[in-house]
Write a protein that holds these residues in place. Structure first.
Motif, mmCIF file in Angstrom:
data_model
loop_
_atom_site.group_PDB
_atom_site.id
_atom_site.type_symbol
_atom_site.label_atom_id
_atom_site.label_comp_id
_atom_site.label_asym_id
_atom_site.label_seq_id
_atom_site.Cartn_x
_atom_site.Cartn_y
_atom_site.Cartn_z
ATOM 1 N N LEU A 118 24.026 -19.075 -70.587
ATOM 2 C CA LEU A 118 24.482 -19.925 -69.488
ATOM 3 C C LEU A 118 23.874 -19.470 -68.169
ATOM 4 C CD1 LEU A 118 26.254 -22.210 -68.381
ATOM 5 C CD2 LEU A 118 28.115 -20.549 -68.217
ATOM 6 N N ALA A 119 23.816 -18.168 -67.942
ATOM 7 C CA ALA A 119 23.209 -17.650 -66.711
ATOM 8 C C ALA A 119 21.730 -18.027 -66.640
ATOM 9 C CB ALA A 119 23.380 -16.131 -66.640
ATOM 10 N N ALA A 120 21.035 -17.912 -67.758
ATOM 11 C CA ALA A 120 19.619 -18.308 -67.790
ATOM 12 C C ALA A 120 19.477 -19.803 -67.519
ATOM 13 C CB ALA A 120 19.001 -17.947 -69.134
ATOM 14 N N GLU A 121 20.372 -20.605 -68.073
ATOM 15 C CA GLU A 121 20.358 -22.052 -67.841
ATOM 16 C C GLU A 121 20.561 -22.361 -66.358
ATOM 17 O OE1 GLU A 121 20.211 -26.107 -68.954
ATOM 18 O OE2 GLU A 121 20.005 -24.427 -70.323
ATOM 19 N N GLY A 176 18.051 -24.085 -63.743
ATOM 20 C CA GLY A 176 18.503 -25.228 -62.935
ATOM 21 C C GLY A 176 18.246 -25.019 -61.460
ATOM 22 N N LEU A 177 18.537 -23.820 -60.965
ATOM 23 C CA LEU A 177 18.284 -23.515 -59.554
ATOM 24 C C LEU A 177 16.790 -23.558 -59.246
ATOM 25 C CD1 LEU A 177 20.792 -20.546 -59.082
ATOM 26 C CD2 LEU A 177 21.043 -22.892 -58.237
ATOM 27 N N GLY A 207 8.297 -28.791 -66.801
ATOM 28 C CA GLY A 207 8.419 -27.364 -67.071
ATOM 29 C C GLY A 207 9.862 -26.950 -67.303
ATOM 30 N N GLY A 208 10.767 -27.514 -66.533
ATOM 31 C CA GLY A 208 12.185 -27.217 -66.702
ATOM 32 C C GLY A 208 12.721 -27.690 -68.039
ATOM 33 N N ILE A 209 12.281 -28.862 -68.457
ATOM 34 C CA ILE A 209 12.715 -29.389 -69.756
ATOM 35 C C ILE A 209 12.193 -28.501 -70.878
ATOM 36 C CG2 ILE A 209 12.416 -31.312 -71.365
ATOM 37 C CD1 ILE A 209 12.574 -33.164 -68.871
ATOM 38 N N ILE A 210 10.962 -28.046 -70.756
ATOM 39 C CA ILE A 210 10.394 -27.151 -71.777
ATOM 40 C C ILE A 210 11.172 -25.835 -71.819
ATOM 41 C CG2 ILE A 210 8.358 -25.763 -72.338
ATOM 42 C CD1 ILE A 210 6.682 -28.173 -71.295
ATOM 43 N N LEU A 211 11.488 -25.275 -70.646
ATOM 44 C CA LEU A 211 12.258 -24.027 -70.601
ATOM 45 C C LEU A 211 13.658 -24.216 -71.186
ATOM 46 C CD1 LEU A 211 11.253 -22.598 -67.112
ATOM 47 C CD2 LEU A 211 10.658 -21.680 -69.357
ATOM 48 N N ARG A 212 14.278 -25.344 -70.857
ATOM 49 C CA ARG A 212 15.618 -25.611 -71.398
ATOM 50 C C ARG A 212 15.575 -25.798 -72.910
ATOM 51 N NH1 ARG A 212 17.662 -29.288 -66.457
ATOM 52 N NH2 ARG A 212 18.735 -27.620 -65.352
ATOM 53 N N ALA A 213 14.542 -26.444 -73.405
ATOM 54 C CA ALA A 213 14.402 -26.594 -74.854
ATOM 55 C C ALA A 213 14.222 -25.224 -75.512
ATOM 56 C CB ALA A 213 13.224 -27.508 -75.188
ATOM 57 N N GLY A 214 13.472 -24.348 -74.856
ATOM 58 C CA GLY A 214 13.308 -22.990 -75.366
ATOM 59 C C GLY A 214 14.629 -22.233 -75.396
ATOM 60 N N LEU A 215 15.430 -22.397 -74.352
ATOM 61 C CA LEU A 215 16.752 -21.765 -74.334
ATOM 62 C C LEU A 215 17.648 -22.303 -75.447
ATOM 63 C CD1 LEU A 215 17.891 -21.442 -70.613
ATOM 64 C CD2 LEU A 215 17.418 -19.636 -72.236
ATOM 65 N N PHE A 216 17.575 -23.606 -75.650
ATOM 66 C CA PHE A 216 18.369 -24.208 -76.721
ATOM 67 C C PHE A 216 17.946 -23.643 -78.069
ATOM 68 C CE2 PHE A 216 19.472 -27.441 -79.848
ATOM 69 C CZ PHE A 216 20.809 -27.663 -79.528
#
Length: 174
Positions: free
Chosen positions: A63-66, A70-71, A105-114
Motif C-alpha cells: 500500500l505504501a508503494a502504491e 500515486g504521488l 509509466g504509472g500503470i505499468i508500475l501499478r501492474a508490477g505491484l499487483f
C-alpha cells in the motif's frame, strides 16, 4: 461498498479526469480542488479490506508503494501539464504527450505491484487503488494551483489589453 462498485467508481473517475485533462481547460485556483480526492480517500479508508488481515506487513508495504507511485504520478502529471495565462487573467491547462507517458509509466508500475502482491499471495482490493488515485489527484491539483498562483500577479488578474506600466528588463552586470 462492494468491490464491483469501487472498481466502477475508480474507472469512472479516472476516465472523466483523464479525458477532461487532455483538452484545454480553464483552471480556477479558488475552487475546492481537494474535494474529489478527499471523497475518494474517505471511501477507500472506510473499506475494511484496505489491508490484507493475514499479511499486514506485506500488505502495508505494498500500500505504501502504491501511494508513493500515486504521488509520483500526480507530481509528474502536474509538471508535464502545459499551463498558460491569457491576457484577461484566465489560466488554462492542457496535458501533453509527456503527461500521457507519465500515466502509462504509472500503470505499468501499478501492474508490477499487483503482480508482486499476487506472487506473495496478498488479497488486493480496489480500496488501495482508490486511495492511490486520490493521492494522484490531490498532488496534481495542488501542484497546478501552486503553478497557477505563480503565473498571476499577487495584486490581481493580468491587465486585459496591456494596461499598466511596462516592467523594466533585467540586465546582467559584467
Amino acid at each position: 461498498m462492494s468491490g464491483l462498485v469501487n472498481v466502477l467508481v475508480i474507472v469512472a473517475v479516472a476516465a472523466v479526469v483523464i479525458t477532461r485533462q487532455f483538452g484545454a481547460r480553464r483552471l480556477d485556483a479558488d475552487r475546492r480542488w481537494w474535494l474529489l480526492p478527499a471523497i475518494l480517500a474517505v471511501v477507500a479508508l472506510r473499506d475494511p479490506g484496505l489491508i490484507d488481515a493475514h499479511h499486514r506487513i506485506a500488505a502495508s508495504t505494498l500500500l505504501a508503494a502504491e501511494l508513493v507511485i500515486g504521488l509520483g504520478i500526480g507530481a509528474g502529471w502536474a509538471w508535464t501539464t502545459r499551463i498558460w495565462a491569457e491576457p484577461d487573467g484566465t489560466v488554462w491547462t492542457k496535458s501533453t504527450k509527456a503527461s500521457m507517458a507519465v500515466w502509462a509509466g504509472g500503470i505499468i508500475l501499478r501492474a508490477g505491484l499487483f503482480g508482486c502482491g499476487a506472487l506473495l499471495g496478498l488479497h488486493q482490493g480496489s480500496p488501495a487503488l482508490m486511495l492511490a488515485l486520490a493521492a494522484t489527484l490531490l498532488v496534481r491539483s495542488g501542484v497546478l494551483v501552486h503553478r497557477t498562483r505563480a503565473l498571476t500577479p499577487a495584486d490581481g488578474p493580468l491587465p486585459a489589453y496591456g494596461g499598466g506600466s511596462p516592467r523594466p528588463a533585467w540586465k546582467e552586470r559584467v
